[in-house]
Scaffold this motif. Structure first.
Motif, PDB file in Angstrom:
ATOM      1  N   GLN A 220      10.689   0.369  -0.271  1.00 45.04           N
ATOM      2  CA  GLN A 220       9.981  -0.304  -1.353  1.00 45.04           C
ATOM      3  C   GLN A 220       9.367  -1.610  -0.890  1.00 45.04           C
ATOM      4  O   GLN A 220       8.189  -1.899  -1.138  1.00 45.04           O
TER       5      GLN A 220
ATOM      6  N   GLN B 183       5.268  -2.316  -0.448  1.00 46.58           N
ATOM      7  CA  GLN B 183       4.651  -3.409  -1.202  1.00 46.58           C
ATOM      8  C   GLN B 183       3.965  -4.395  -0.268  1.00 46.58           C
ATOM      9  O   GLN B 183       2.865  -4.887  -0.554  1.00 46.58           O
TER      10      GLN B 183
ATOM     11  N   LYS C 176       2.726   2.773  -2.582  1.00 52.04           N
ATOM     12  CA  LYS C 176       3.231   1.922  -3.654  1.00 52.04           C
ATOM     13  C   LYS C 176       3.289   2.686  -4.976  1.00 52.04           C
ATOM     14  O   LYS C 176       4.268   2.581  -5.732  1.00 52.04           O
ATOM     15  N   TRP C 177       2.251   3.461  -5.262  1.00 55.62           N
ATOM     16  CA  TRP C 177       2.212   4.232  -6.503  1.00 55.62           C
ATOM     17  C   TRP C 177       3.314   5.286  -6.519  1.00 55.62           C
ATOM     18  O   TRP C 177       4.010   5.462  -7.525  1.00 55.62           O
TER      19      TRP C 177
ATOM     20  N   THR D   7       6.144   5.373  -4.841  1.00 55.25           N
ATOM     21  CA  THR D   7       7.472   4.752  -4.910  1.00 55.25           C
ATOM     22  C   THR D   7       7.837   4.447  -6.363  1.00 55.25           C
ATOM     23  O   THR D   7       8.934   4.778  -6.826  1.00 55.25           O
ATOM     24  N   LYS D   8       6.911   3.831  -7.072  1.00 59.56           N
ATOM     25  CA  LYS D   8       7.164   3.455  -8.468  1.00 59.56           C
ATOM     26  C   LYS D   8       7.400   4.678  -9.351  1.00 59.56           C
ATOM     27  O   LYS D   8       8.355   4.729 -10.147  1.00 59.56           O
ATOM     28  N   HIS D   9       6.572   5.704  -9.214  1.00 62.10           N
ATOM     29  CA  HIS D   9       6.634   6.830 -10.132  1.00 62.10           C
ATOM     30  C   HIS D   9       7.758   7.814  -9.800  1.00 62.10           C
ATOM     31  O   HIS D   9       8.259   8.506 -10.695  1.00 62.10           O
TER      32      HIS D   9
ATOM     33  N   LEU E 236      10.702   6.800  -8.793  1.00 62.78           N
ATOM     34  CA  LEU E 236      11.857   6.137  -9.410  1.00 62.78           C
ATOM     35  C   LEU E 236      11.882   6.384 -10.921  1.00 62.78           C
ATOM     36  O   LEU E 236      12.953   6.577 -11.519  1.00 62.78           O
ATOM     37  N   GLU E 237      10.717   6.391 -11.550  1.00 59.23           N
ATOM     38  CA  GLU E 237      10.646   6.638 -12.988  1.00 59.23           C
ATOM     39  C   GLU E 237      10.935   8.097 -13.327  1.00 59.23           C
ATOM     40  O   GLU E 237      11.631   8.409 -14.299  1.00 59.23           O
TER      41      GLU E 237
END
Length: 286
Positions: A113, A117, A175-176, A178-180, A182-183
């Motif tokens: 992460q 970033q 980055k995109w 990694t975020k999604h 996790l969600e």
């Protein structure tokens, strides 16, 4: 039917916007800002649509005016090769990263992460300069001279532009993802699949990833202008014989209009095909 009407309206509105953009040079006359001349420029561009095949440009090598459209084909080819190769490679690496991130533990995820970033914040220009510096350093240390750092009027350069654009797109994707991821991994449908004993690999490839495909496509489509602006910089600084570099050296309104149309229309058609091919089940009501 609503979808067809929506896409048709989008097409014609975008064409008008592109015409308005291509008419921007008319605002400046003899180094003076003349807003009143802009409407005349727009009208001129509209009339130009009926005679695109008559547009010419000054060819430096031939030292004469030549028809524009036939000479755009090799330029467009170079741009497409660099763009599509970079996109395919970056998507491949992004998928591998996404799977590795999904299967990793908490410590590794934290490192990934922070790394994604940091890399995403690095300007595109850095990778361009870094790749050229690396190629020159390799030549000085080993004598290996097969990596070109800039193109010429009769020379094509692809390797470094592809590497640079791939890195730019890839870090944009990481980055995109990694975020999604996790969600998405805490969603109820994945919890249900885990409860049924579905293996982690199948969870990722058959359940999590299909649920991200359409959103990932929308993300890329909405940020395509950012990628194309990066490609413009890469073509200009690497001296690539591509369509964006040609536009920079020929900032004439009729030529800008043709180039904008040549770039936009294939993208619009590909978007129609993608919207049609992506299953409704993957769209999830978006």
């Amino acid at each position: 039917m609503n979808w067809i009407a929506q896409k048709s309206a989008q097409f014609f509105i975008t064409i008008f916007v592109l015409i308005a953009i291509s008419a921007l040079p008319s605002l400046v006359v003899q180094l003076e800002f003349v807003p009143a001349n802009y409407w005349n420029g727009i009208q001129q561009q509209f009339s130009q649509l009926a005679k695109l095949d008559e547009i010419t440009y000054f060819n430096v090598t031939a030292q004469r005016e030549l028809p524009l459209l036939p000479d755009l084909a090799p330029l467009m080819k170079e741009t497409v090769i660099i763009f599509m190769t970079s996109l395919i490679v970056s998507v491949g690496f992004a998928l591998l990263y996404a799977y590795f991130f999904y299967r990793s533990g908490k410590r590794v995820r934290t490192v990934l992460q922070q790394t994604s970033q940091t890399l995403e914040m690095i300007p595109d220009l850095f990778w361009l300069i870094f790749s050229q510096f690396l190629a020159i350093t390799i030549y000085k240390k080993t004598g290996f001279d097969r990596i070109e750092v800039a193109g010429g009027f009769a020379e094509y350069i692809r390797f470094l532009p592809i590497v640079t654009l791939t890195l730019t797109i890839l870090f944009f994707f990481l980055k995109w993802l990694t975020k999604h991821i996790l969600e998405e991994e805490v969603s109820l449908f994945l919890e249900l699949a885990r409860a049924k004993g579905v293996r982690p690999a199948a969870l990722f490839w058959r359940h999590l990833l299909p649920n991200l495909v359409y959103r990932f496509y929308l993300f890329f489509r909405s940020n395509l202008i950012t990628v194309l602006s990066s490609l413009l910089i890469i073509e200009y600084l690497f001296n690539v014989q591509g369509i964006f570099r040609f536009a920079v050296y020929n900032p004439v309104m009729p030529i800008l209009l043709v180039i904008l149309l040549v770039v936009y229309i294939p993208i619009f058609l590909l978007d129609l095909v993608a919207e049609w091919l992506i299953p409704n089940a993957w769209k999830g009501g978006i």
